[in-house]
Design a protein around this motif. Structure first.
Motif, mmCIF file in Angstrom:
data_model
loop_
_atom_site.group_PDB
_atom_site.id
_atom_site.type_symbol
_atom_site.label_atom_id
_atom_site.label_comp_id
_atom_site.label_asym_id
_atom_site.label_seq_id
_atom_site.Cartn_x
_atom_site.Cartn_y
_atom_site.Cartn_z
ATOM 1 N N THR A 283 0.833 -1.208 0.000
ATOM 2 C CA THR A 283 0.000 0.000 0.000
ATOM 3 C C THR A 283 0.867 1.257 0.000
ATOM 4 O O THR A 283 0.595 2.226 -0.731
ATOM 5 N N HIS A 284 1.915 1.257 0.821
ATOM 6 C CA HIS A 284 2.821 2.406 0.856
ATOM 7 C C HIS A 284 3.574 2.560 -0.464
ATOM 8 O O HIS A 284 3.811 3.684 -0.926
ATOM 9 N N ASP A 285 3.960 1.447 -1.067
ATOM 10 C CA ASP A 285 4.619 1.523 -2.371
ATOM 11 C C ASP A 285 3.690 2.128 -3.424
ATOM 12 O O ASP A 285 4.122 2.891 -4.296
ATOM 13 N N THR A 286 2.412 1.772 -3.332
ATOM 14 C CA THR A 286 1.435 2.344 -4.262
ATOM 15 C C THR A 286 1.309 3.848 -4.061
ATOM 16 O O THR A 286 1.243 4.624 -5.031
ATOM 17 N N ALA A 287 1.264 4.271 -2.803
ATOM 18 C CA ALA A 287 1.189 5.705 -2.507
ATOM 19 C C ALA A 287 2.437 6.429 -2.991
ATOM 20 O O ALA A 287 2.373 7.573 -3.485
ATOM 21 N N ALA A 288 3.612 5.778 -2.851
ATOM 22 C CA ALA A 288 4.860 6.380 -3.331
ATOM 23 C C ALA A 288 4.826 6.539 -4.851
ATOM 24 O O ALA A 288 5.283 7.557 -5.398
ATOM 25 N N ALA A 289 4.285 5.536 -5.537
ATOM 26 C CA ALA A 289 4.170 5.624 -6.995
ATOM 27 C C ALA A 289 3.228 6.755 -7.405
ATOM 28 O O ALA A 289 3.475 7.463 -8.388
ATOM 29 N N ALA A 290 2.158 6.947 -6.646
ATOM 30 C CA ALA A 290 1.235 8.050 -6.932
ATOM 31 C C ALA A 290 1.932 9.398 -6.751
ATOM 32 O O ALA A 290 1.720 10.340 -7.524
#
Length: 332
Positions: free
Chosen positions: A19-26
């Motif tokens: 989830t944090h990786d997804t937020a970082a990608a965003a």
């Protein structure tokens, strides 16, 4: 049916890391969007600046040409010499060369803008200066700008999300030390064996697996995950300092640009008046070609400096907006 129990915690940490990786990608997407907006605004203002410089060059050509025609009339009346006319012809040729270079810079700036906004090289666009004639003062103090940059820069959001993801990975690796406990449930239905075997049998229980001999490998994975977390933390801390410095430098550039507007305006007014007076004297034969050429050079330089000061300030506002994490809005 087998349902892992302790595995829930491990899986939840992996989900959290993802989830944090997804937020970082965003956040990285927001950064790319911000960079694209900044580059486009910068290219647009530079195209306007090139246009303004070309107009100053064209105006200088026109002014020298008018003086040259007047000088030729004065030469016919024996008021001026051939040297005076030749000097103006030479100055006219030099001004023509500068105008050609300025026009070329306009075409180069427009070509860069075309590609920047996603069109194909060679397509034609035009730009219009709809910026306020009198540039506005900066809306943020330096402390406010730094605070906004720390809060809004997508690079920092991405870095913090990477740290959180690394922390979740560390926790998940540590949970591998725990035994693997699973809940088991079994139901068996059998026909044709009664009364020797029940038709339905149910079993409920727990199973435990604990691979203590894997702890050496797990220890290495934990140390690796901790090192990655430390690296992410250091990168985030260093990035925050760079963001502060970046905002400070761009704010100071914008402040200097705004302060220069007043002096550029005063310089232009003085040069315009000096040129007007020399031009009147020259038309009446009371000034030399040296006097009028010096006045024309000074006024052309002042016009160019005034134009550049205005657009340079807008460019610094665009850069400041990027540094604080805002989409450029040079009119505010």
């Amino acid at each position: 049916v087998t349902q892992p129990l302790t595995g829930f915690a491990y899986l939840s940490e992996l989900v959290g890391a993802a989830t944090h990786d997804t937020a970082a990608a965003a956040a990285e997407y927001d950064r790319a969007r911000l960079d694209a907006a900044y580059s486009t605004a910068d290219a647009y203002v530079r195209a306007l600046e090139a246009h303004a410089s070309a107009e100053v060059s064209a105006r200088l050509v026109s002014d020298i040409d008018a003086d040259l025609q007047n000088a030729q009339k004065l030469r016919e009346a024996d008021t001026l010499t051939n040297v005076d006319v030749l000097r103006l012809q030479s100055a006219k040729a030099a001004a023509d060369q500068s105008a050609v270079r300025a026009d070329t810079q306009v075409q180069q700036a427009l070509a860069g803008l075309v590609v920047q906004i996603g069109l194909h090289d060679g397509e034609q666009v035009d730009v219009a200066d709809d910026l306020p004639p009198a540039p506005p003062a900066m809306a943020l103090s330096i402390d406010q700008a730094i605070a906004r940059g720390i809060q809004a820069r997508p690079e920092l959001r991405s870095a913090h999300e990477r740290v959180a993801a690394a922390d979740d990975v560390v926790t998940s690796k540590k949970e591998l030390y725990l035994p693997n406990i699973s809940a088991n449930a079994t139901w068996i239905h059998t026909t044709g064996l009664e009364p020797f075997q029940p038709a339905n049998e149910e079993y409920v229980g727990l199973s435990l697996q604990w691979k203590v001999w894997d702890w050496g490998t797990i220890y290495g994975e934990v140390k690796e995950a901790q090192a990655n977390e430390k690296r992410a933390q250091l990168a985030a801390g260093t990035l925050a300092d760079h963001v502060r410095l970046d905002v400070r430098q761009h704010w100071l550039d914008a402040k200097a640009g705004f302060d220069n507007l007043a002096s550029a305006k005063t310089q232009l007014q003085s040069a315009e008046e000096a040129y007007r007076l020399q031009h009147v004297k020259f038309e009446n034969g009371a000034a030399t070609t040296t006097d009028v050429l010096d006045a024309e050079t000074d006024v052309a330089r002042a016009r160019l400096q005034s134009s550049l000061a205005r657009y340079d300030y807008y460019l610094s506002l665009v850069a400041l907006a990027r540094s604080v994490g805002d989409l450029p809005s040079v009119g505010h």
